[in-house]
Structure formats: C-alpha cells, structure tokens
Design a protein around this motif. Structure first.
Motif, PDB file in Angstrom:
ATOM      1  N   ASP A  77     -47.220 -34.238  -0.793  1.00  0.00           N
ATOM      2  CA  ASP A  77     -46.716 -35.473  -0.483  1.00  0.00           C
ATOM      3  C   ASP A  77     -45.320 -34.897   0.391  1.00  0.00           C
ATOM      4  O   ASP A  77     -45.172 -35.554   1.499  1.00  0.00           O
ATOM      5  N   TRP A  78     -44.465 -34.110  -0.055  1.00  0.00           N
ATOM      6  CA  TRP A  78     -43.510 -33.698   0.588  1.00  0.00           C
ATOM      7  C   TRP A  78     -43.753 -33.087   2.047  1.00  0.00           C
ATOM      8  O   TRP A  78     -43.096 -33.449   2.969  1.00  0.00           O
ATOM      9  N   LYS A  79     -44.826 -32.230   1.878  1.00  0.00           N
ATOM     10  CA  LYS A  79     -45.223 -31.769   3.309  1.00  0.00           C
ATOM     11  C   LYS A  79     -45.724 -32.736   4.285  1.00  0.00           C
ATOM     12  O   LYS A  79     -45.571 -32.584   5.519  1.00  0.00           O
ATOM     13  N   GLU A  80     -46.333 -33.712   3.877  1.00  0.00           N
ATOM     14  CA  GLU A  80     -46.729 -34.818   4.609  1.00  0.00           C
ATOM     15  C   GLU A  80     -45.595 -35.775   4.957  1.00  0.00           C
ATOM     16  O   GLU A  80     -45.480 -36.602   6.129  1.00  0.00           O
ATOM     17  N   PHE A  81     -44.622 -35.823   4.162  1.00  0.00           N
ATOM     18  CA  PHE A  81     -43.490 -36.524   4.499  1.00  0.00           C
ATOM     19  C   PHE A  81     -42.598 -35.992   5.736  1.00  0.00           C
ATOM     20  O   PHE A  81     -42.162 -36.545   6.432  1.00  0.00           O
ATOM     21  N   ILE A  82     -42.503 -34.489   5.681  1.00  0.00           N
ATOM     22  CA  ILE A  82     -41.580 -34.151   6.734  1.00  0.00           C
ATOM     23  C   ILE A  82     -42.009 -34.254   8.211  1.00  0.00           C
ATOM     24  O   ILE A  82     -41.184 -34.623   9.063  1.00  0.00           O
ATOM     25  N   PRO A  83     -43.244 -34.320   8.700  1.00  0.00           N
ATOM     26  CA  PRO A  83     -43.620 -34.628  10.187  1.00  0.00           C
ATOM     27  C   PRO A  83     -43.342 -35.890  10.431  1.00  0.00           C
ATOM     28  O   PRO A  83     -43.041 -36.159  11.730  1.00  0.00           O
ATOM     29  N   LYS A  84     -43.239 -36.802   9.365  1.00  0.00           N
ATOM     30  CA  LYS A  84     -42.892 -38.301   9.940  1.00  0.00           C
ATOM     31  C   LYS A  84     -41.592 -38.386   9.879  1.00  0.00           C
ATOM     32  O   LYS A  84     -41.192 -39.400  10.764  1.00  0.00           O
ATOM     33  N   VAL A  85     -40.741 -37.624   9.525  1.00  0.00           N
ATOM     34  CA  VAL A  85     -39.310 -37.884   9.686  1.00  0.00           C
ATOM     35  C   VAL A  85     -38.539 -36.949  10.448  1.00  0.00           C
ATOM     36  O   VAL A  85     -37.495 -37.202  11.170  1.00  0.00           O
ATOM     37  N   ARG A  86     -39.040 -35.642  10.688  1.00  0.00           N
ATOM     38  CA  ARG A  86     -38.421 -34.848  11.410  1.00  0.00           C
ATOM     39  C   ARG A  86     -38.049 -35.192  12.714  1.00  0.00           C
ATOM     40  O   ARG A  86     -36.979 -34.783  13.272  1.00  0.00           O
ATOM     41  N   PRO A  87     -38.937 -35.594  13.542  1.00  0.00           N
ATOM     42  CA  PRO A  87     -38.743 -36.174  14.986  1.00  0.00           C
ATOM     43  C   PRO A  87     -37.589 -36.720  15.338  1.00  0.00           C
ATOM     44  O   PRO A  87     -36.741 -36.704  16.175  1.00  0.00           O
ATOM     45  N   LEU A  88     -37.547 -37.829  14.232  1.00  0.00           N
ATOM     46  CA  LEU A  88     -36.392 -38.747  14.385  1.00  0.00           C
ATOM     47  C   LEU A  88     -35.021 -38.192  14.275  1.00  0.00           C
ATOM     48  O   LEU A  88     -34.002 -38.499  14.733  1.00  0.00           O
ATOM     49  N   LEU A  89     -34.987 -37.213  12.967  1.00  0.00           N
ATOM     50  CA  LEU A  89     -33.717 -36.537  12.598  1.00  0.00           C
ATOM     51  C   LEU A  89     -33.299 -35.657  13.816  1.00  0.00           C
ATOM     52  O   LEU A  89     -32.356 -35.355  14.209  1.00  0.00           O
ATOM     53  N   VAL A  90     -34.043 -34.921  14.416  1.00  0.00           N
ATOM     54  CA  VAL A  90     -34.222 -34.087  15.412  1.00  0.00           C
ATOM     55  C   VAL A  90     -33.569 -34.783  16.607  1.00  0.00           C
ATOM     56  O   VAL A  90     -32.227 -34.191  17.073  1.00  0.00           O
ATOM     57  N   GLN A  91     -34.044 -35.929  16.999  1.00  0.00           N
ATOM     58  CA  GLN A  91     -33.397 -36.613  17.995  1.00  0.00           C
ATOM     59  C   GLN A  91     -31.728 -36.913  17.642  1.00  0.00           C
ATOM     60  O   GLN A  91     -30.912 -36.873  18.790  1.00  0.00           O
ATOM     61  N   LYS A  92     -31.416 -37.009  16.450  1.00  0.00           N
ATOM     62  CA  LYS A  92     -30.165 -37.410  16.273  1.00  0.00           C
ATOM     63  C   LYS A  92     -29.286 -36.380  16.043  1.00  0.00           C
ATOM     64  O   LYS A  92     -28.053 -36.264  16.197  1.00  0.00           O
ATOM     65  N   THR A  93     -29.995 -35.187  15.243  1.00  0.00           N
ATOM     66  CA  THR A  93     -28.977 -34.363  14.799  1.00  0.00           C
ATOM     67  C   THR A  93     -29.181 -32.921  15.794  1.00  0.00           C
ATOM     68  O   THR A  93     -28.054 -32.182  15.872  1.00  0.00           O
ATOM     69  N   GLY A  94     -30.349 -32.971  16.240  1.00  0.00           N
ATOM     70  CA  GLY A  94     -30.482 -31.470  17.399  1.00  0.00           C
ATOM     71  C   GLY A  94     -31.463 -30.619  16.582  1.00  0.00           C
ATOM     72  O   GLY A  94     -31.718 -30.796  15.329  1.00  0.00           O
ATOM     73  N   LYS A  95     -31.726 -29.605  17.197  1.00  0.00           N
ATOM     74  CA  LYS A  95     -32.484 -28.597  16.354  1.00  0.00           C
ATOM     75  C   LYS A  95     -31.985 -27.740  15.572  1.00  0.00           C
ATOM     76  O   LYS A  95     -30.759 -27.128  15.791  1.00  0.00           O
ATOM     77  N   VAL A  96     -32.760 -27.512  14.266  1.00  0.00           N
ATOM     78  CA  VAL A  96     -32.207 -26.588  13.262  1.00  0.00           C
ATOM     79  C   VAL A  96     -33.167 -25.391  13.178  1.00  0.00           C
ATOM     80  O   VAL A  96     -34.289 -25.588  13.133  1.00  0.00           O
ATOM     81  N   TRP A 143     -26.832 -30.257  20.906  1.00  0.00           N
ATOM     82  CA  TRP A 143     -26.392 -29.347  19.968  1.00  0.00           C
ATOM     83  C   TRP A 143     -27.513 -28.316  19.325  1.00  0.00           C
ATOM     84  O   TRP A 143     -28.677 -28.873  19.060  1.00  0.00           O
ATOM     85  N   LYS A 144     -27.228 -27.096  18.944  1.00  0.00           N
ATOM     86  CA  LYS A 144     -28.133 -26.604  18.112  1.00  0.00           C
ATOM     87  C   LYS A 144     -27.656 -25.836  16.878  1.00  0.00           C
ATOM     88  O   LYS A 144     -26.439 -25.541  16.877  1.00  0.00           O
ATOM     89  N   ILE A 145     -28.254 -25.615  15.916  1.00  0.00           N
ATOM     90  CA  ILE A 145     -27.889 -25.445  14.565  1.00  0.00           C
ATOM     91  C   ILE A 145     -28.794 -24.064  14.149  1.00  0.00           C
ATOM     92  O   ILE A 145     -29.810 -24.223  14.127  1.00  0.00           O
ATOM     93  N   TYR A 146     -28.171 -23.068  13.893  1.00  0.00           N
ATOM     94  CA  TYR A 146     -29.037 -21.881  13.437  1.00  0.00           C
ATOM     95  C   TYR A 146     -28.580 -21.557  11.892  1.00  0.00           C
ATOM     96  O   TYR A 146     -27.533 -21.605  11.612  1.00  0.00           O
ATOM     97  N   VAL A 147     -29.338 -21.148  10.916  1.00  0.00           N
ATOM     98  CA  VAL A 147     -29.302 -20.924   9.757  1.00  0.00           C
ATOM     99  C   VAL A 147     -30.068 -19.807   9.389  1.00  0.00           C
ATOM    100  O   VAL A 147     -31.043 -19.451   9.573  1.00  0.00           O
ATOM    101  N   GLU A 148     -29.227 -18.731   8.773  1.00  0.00           N
ATOM    102  CA  GLU A 148     -29.564 -17.292   8.411  1.00  0.00           C
ATOM    103  C   GLU A 148     -30.064 -17.593   7.052  1.00  0.00           C
ATOM    104  O   GLU A 148     -29.626 -17.760   6.116  1.00  0.00           O
ATOM    105  N   VAL A 149     -31.525 -17.293   6.777  1.00  0.00           N
ATOM    106  CA  VAL A 149     -32.046 -17.517   5.486  1.00  0.00           C
ATOM    107  C   VAL A 149     -31.948 -16.049   4.778  1.00  0.00           C
ATOM    108  O   VAL A 149     -32.276 -15.089   5.390  1.00  0.00           O
ATOM    109  N   PRO A 150     -31.190 -16.012   3.582  1.00  0.00           N
ATOM    110  CA  PRO A 150     -31.127 -14.837   3.064  1.00  0.00           C
ATOM    111  C   PRO A 150     -32.341 -14.125   2.427  1.00  0.00           C
ATOM    112  O   PRO A 150     -33.414 -15.002   1.893  1.00  0.00           O
TER     113      PRO A 150
END
Length: 666
Positions: A480-499, A613-620
C-alpha cells in the motif's frame, strides 16, 4: 527517596557502607542482594517528567507476576523497615552536619532564581548560605548548592527527623530542630512555585523576562507567598493582554511568541535592506503556488517596502505589548495588500474543503510508524498536506502557551473550512494532556465546531474525550505504501523540488559526485548539511537561511551517522532510535509541510516553491560486520554487497525521503 536517579553515586556509596558495616554481623543476605535489582526497576517510575505513554510503557515493562522483577520488589517492600534501618546506620555520620547546615541556612541562606532570556532556557534555582565563624558571615566560606544538592539535603532532613525522634534530647532542642525543618521545607516549596511561575512568564515574554528573584530562608511564609503571588499576578495580567491583542489582530495566532519579537525588531529598524529578511519570517503564512511562486515573493517584498510601520506612540499603553501591536498591524496590512498576496494568504479565502461537516477524530496509529502518519495526514487534507499553521506536533518541550494558542487558532479559523491536526499527542505530559482536554471541552461548551484531528501512537487521555470519533489503524502494508508514493510524489516535487537519493557501495565516490554537481554553476547558492550526532534543528535552520531564496539553489544532506547493528549496545540502539524520530519529523516539516521553526528562539526557514531548487541526499552504506573485540563494527568492503540493501534500509528509516526521493546509483 533512596533510589532516585540523581542519587546513583550516593546510593552506591551507602550500599557499600551497608555491606561494610554488616559484613561481620548477621544480616538477611537475600534482602540486601535484592536491593540493587529493586532500585533498577523502580527508577523509571521516579522521573518527574515522565509522560503518560512512558508511564504505561514502564508498567508494561514490569511484566506479569510472578517474575524476577516482582520478586525483588516484593522482598524489599516486605522488609522496608529493616532496609531503612540499614541506610540510617550507614548514613549516620553524614547526618551529624545536617543540623549545623540547617541552622546556617535559616540564618544566612537564600534561594536564588536566575532567569535567562537566552534561547528560551528555563530558570536556574540554587541555594546560597554562609558558614558561620564567631557568629559572623565569612565570605570565604560561602556555599552554593545546585538543585540536586538541595534535593539531597531535603532527603537528609527527612532522615534527620527520624533519627532525632529516636534520640533522647531535651524537648526544646527537638522543637527547635523541627521548627527549622518546617521553615526550610516551606520556603523551599514556595521557591519552587516562584521558579515555575517565572518559567511560565519566560514562555510568554522570552525576550523580556530576565528577572532574578531572591528568597531569604529567614523570610516568613506570608512574605514569601506574597512575593510568589506578585509574580503570578504578572502572568495573569500578561495572558489577558495577549488575549486582547490577539482578538484584535487574529493573524497573531499564526505566530509563536519568539517569532513575533523577531518580526517586531526588524520592523522597528525600518531599513530597506531588511525587506528580504522580513520575507523569510512571513513566507510560511502564504499557500505555495508553484506557477506564481516567484511573483508571490516579489509581491510580498513590494508590500513590505510600501508598509508604513506603526508609530511608537500608537497602540497599547503597555510598552511590553508594543511588539505585538506592531506585528499585528503589519500582518493585517500585508494579508490585504495585493490581490495575489491576499488570495495566497492563509485563511484569507476558503480552501476546497470548506462546507464539509466538521468533526473531531482521534486517529490511533501503530507505535513509531511514520508511514501511517503521512498517509493519514494526506487523507485528512484531501490528498494534500497541511499548511504549517494547521498542524501542531507535540513533544516533551511543548508548552501550555503553544497549545493554548493552537486551540484559539482553531476557534478563530475553523469556519474557513480547513482541518487542523494535533500530532503525537501521546508525547505530552499528563498535565498538558489534561490541559488539552480542558481546551477541547471548553470549545465544545462555547458551541465551537472543532475541525480537529488528534493523531496518537500510544495511549492518551484524548481518546476518552466527549464528541470524538476514535479510529484505530494497523501498520500500513509495504504494498500500500508503494502504491501511495506515485500518487503524492508529483504534487510534492512541484512544491519542494527534486530530491535525489545518491547511493552506492562504500568508497564509490558518492560525496565527490554530489560536490561536482554542485560546483557546475558557481553562481548558485549551495549548502552542505551533515547529518550526524551533532545535528540540531537550530544549526540546520541557520545553514538553510544562507540560501536567501536564490533560484536554482542546491541543498546537500550528507548522512554520516550510521545505524547500529546487532552487536551494538542497547544504549546505542536507543540513542539512534531517538535521533531517528527527531530527524523524521524535521524532514517531514521541511520537505512536506514546507516550514521548520525552532520554537524556543523563533528562528525558522520556509521552503519556497517555483524556484527550481534541488536536494541531494547521500545514502550511507549501512552493511556491517562485528569487529573482533567489543561492540565496534566496521563497513564491509565486499564486492558482493548489494547497495540496494543500504537504500532499502535507509528508506525504511526515513519514509519522507522514500516518498520524495528519486534513487541514483553511483
């Protein structure tokens, strides 16, 4: 009294003395050996700041009898008189000086409560007194006790009373000591009350309350109580002033008190250079509109340039209220200036949810499950997420003032149709949960319709409130979480920028890759934020404010803190879990809600929209193996290591980054 957490060293010393005194005597070895075990299991119940949830967890941790924990507690409880005799015998030498100290304190001592306005810190209580030499004060023998030392002395007074009662002394000596003990305890109690009321006043006036109070131990109860009531009256008077000003200027309900002082100070400077600085302080009061983000910023700047500040002589006659009058007047002007600013202002027009039936719901979620919180918030706000003013996240540092303002905000703006959310209500202390319940019931009694959602991951008083619906949820399934992600990610990326989630094997150059991307355009503003043990919200906000809303800026979150493995100690695991929860909510505030504030200082940062804006996260890389000795661990440098495992573990720990991030394998 013997086993309080601050007395760890003292308990150990006395326990050693007990075994020393009794080693050549007959004693009940079973009772003595059970004493440290009983202390260990009682300690969690003696914390004064224990929340309701923690209390229930501590009870649950005891398990069900019969077991080793209950056996130890039962043994000590049945022999508590014997144990008390052992401790009294061991401590008799230390009690000899208590009467002398008490006499000196009553004659020369005073409680000093120092209030600092720096960073919203609470007051410090100490006791100062002089040793006596030939009946005169000798400054060279001045003693100063901390709160811990005062508490230890108070405990000794209780033991002193028991010892004195058993010894044959003259009646006058007994009465004099008993009177001194009563006087000290009474004055100490009032000093505590003064300290608490000064802390409350500091919450209401953080930049003003720098008062220091001294209470002489020779002062009568009447005089000391009078001093306390004078400070209590100040709190009551100031609360009334704030209610009146916030009623006149209801937009003040959208700001914390430290934030009001910051804006007021910048308005008073009346400098053109402060326009951009003011924008940073009020940006979160407007709904993000991606297509018009830059235009909105320019309109807000122009409104600030044209604004004529409130004259010093206008408004309230109380000089301490001037900052609130000034900021209230400014917000009223700003929210009704240009058409774009007016339309984007919070609560200036009804959102799409207006007209819905209002109701109050308690959402009970699985413990420490942030995915479920994000999904529930998205459902509450109709496939969107709340504005900063619509959500309040509870924590141990939450204050009565903050909760009270949030409820007044709900009463003032619920008619606009937007729901409100009180998140992690279970983390509030029992006192603040009771205060929240009173606010809720008070609004109901006044006929207010509360469009309010309580979100809790543990037991609380809130679920027993009248006129609420209670909904219980299980942990969200990964599908269900994996189905939730594509539903909300486009809207959040518009507001936040690419992560971008940059991951790979250890030593593959993830950091170098990101730094190279950041250096491609040296004119862009960039910040690098290390996520490690030194992480604080205040430090990160200061770093983010350096970007100054420059277009195409880059934020680099460099995660260097690695999670513990199976060989790590329980202390390390608990510390990481606590840090993870703190960071989870910070990321949710910054990247989803779009606003983060250090409420003790008012320092804040609002994430702009439409600036690319762009946001980069280094995954350890978080694959570990145990070292040969101890609990140390080292990174595996095995070619067969799959970096996907690191990414998956990272996304499990930080669902916000999983929700927003696009993986990039190096």
């Amino acid at each position: 009294q013997r086993i309080e957490d601050q007395g760890e060293g003292r308990f150990s010393d006395l326990y050693d003395l007990i075994t020393h005194y009794l080693q050549h005597e007959e004693y009940d070895e079973e009772v003595l050996n059970q004493l440290p075990t009983a202390r260990k299991h009682m300690l969690p119940f003696l914390r004064g700041d224990c929340t309701f949830v923690e209390l229930m967890e501590n009870i649950h941790a005891l398990g069900l009898p019969p077991n080793e924990k209950f056996s130890a507690l039962r043994t000590i409880n049945r022999n508590v008189v014997l144990v008390e005799q052992w401790f009294s015998k061991a401590e008799s030498d230390t009690l000899d000086s208590v009467v002398q100290d008490l006499t000196q304190i009553i004659k020369t001592g005073s409680f000093k409560i120092n209030m600092s306005s720096n960073d919203g810190q609470n007051s410090m209580l100490k006791l100062e007194f002089y040793s006596l030499r030939f009946g005169k004060r000798d400054k060279e023998l001045l003693k100063s006790w901390s709160e811990e030392e005062i508490n230890d002395f108070t405990r000794k007074l209780g033991l002193l009373g028991k010892r004195e009662g058993k010894q044959e002394k003259g009646e006058n000596a007994d009465n004099r000591t008993a009177s001194q003990v009563h006087n000290f305890q009474s004055i100490f109690k009032i000093a505590r009350k003064v300290q608490n009321v000064l802390n409350e006043l500091n919450d209401l006036r953080p930049n003003i309350c720098t008062e220091s109070v001294e209470i002489s131990c020779s002062m009568s109860d009447f005089e000391a109580e009078k001093l306390y009531l004078s400070r209590k009256d100040k709190v009551t008077e100031w609360k009334k002033i704030l209610v009146d000003i916030r009623t006149t200027h209801d937009k003040l309900l959208l700001l914390t008190i430290p934030k009001v002082y910051i804006i007021s100070e910048k308005l008073e400077m009346r400098q053109t250079s402060k326009v951009s600085s003011l924008v940073k302080e009020v940006h979160h009061l407007f709904r993000p509109i991606t297509c018009a983000g830059v235009k909105l910023l320019e309109d807000v700047k122009e409104c600030i340039r044209c604004y004529k500040p409130l004259d010093r002589d206008q408004g309230s006659s109380d000089s301490e209220a001037v900052p609130f009058e000034r900021v209230g007047h400014f917000l009223d002007y700003l929210m009704a200036s240009s058409e774009l600013v007016k339309n984007c202002a919070v609560y200036s027009s009804n959102p799409a949810s207006a007209g819905n039936e209002f109701n109050t719901v308690v959402h009970i979620l699985p413990e420490q499950e942030q995915r479920s919180k994000l999904v529930i918030l998205n459902e509450i706000y109709k496939q969107k997420f709340p504005m900063p003013s619509e959500v309040f996240r509870c924590c141990k540092e939450s204050t009565e003032e903050e909760l009270g303002v949030f409820f007044r905000r709900i009463s003032a703006f619920s008619a606009k149709g937007s729901p409100f959310a009180l998140v992690d209500v279970h983390l509030l202390s029992l006192r603040l949960q009771e205060f929240t319940a009173r606010c809720h019931k008070g609004a109901i009694q006044l006929g207010k319709s509360l469009n309010l959602n309580y979100i809790s991951s543990g037991p609380s008083l809130i679920q027993d409130l009248p006129y609420v619906d209670v909904k219980k949820y299980s942990a969200i399934a990964i599908e269900d979480w994996k189905e939730f992600i594509p539903k909300v990610r486009p809207l959040l990326v518009q507001k936040t920028g690419k992560v971008h989630l940059v991951y790979g094997k250890a030593g593959d150059g993830k950091t170098h890759y990101i730094l190279n991307l950041m250096q491609r355009n040296p004119t862009h503003k960039n910040v690098i934020i290390s996520i490690d043990e030194s992480f604080t919200v205040r430090h990160v906000i200061n770093k983010l404010r350096e970007l100054d809303y420059a277009p195409e800026s880059v934020i680099f979150f460099n995660f260097t803190l690695l999670p513990p493995n199976e060989a790590s100690s329980q202390i390390d695991k608990e510390a990481y879990e606590k840090f993870k929860q703190k960071l989870q909510w910070f990321l949710a505030e910054l990247l989803i809600i779009g606003y983060v504030e250090d409420t003790s200082t008012g320092l804040s940062f609002s994430l702009p929209s439409g600036l690319n804006w762009k946001i980069y996260v280094e995954v350890p890389t978080i694959e570990f193996k145990c070292a040969d000795e101890g609990n140390a661990y080292e990174l595996l440098d095995d070619p067969e290591n799959d970096p996907e495992k690191s990414l998956q573990a990272f996304c499990n720990d930080f669902p916000v980054l999983h929700l927003l991030g696009e993986p990039e394998l190096i």
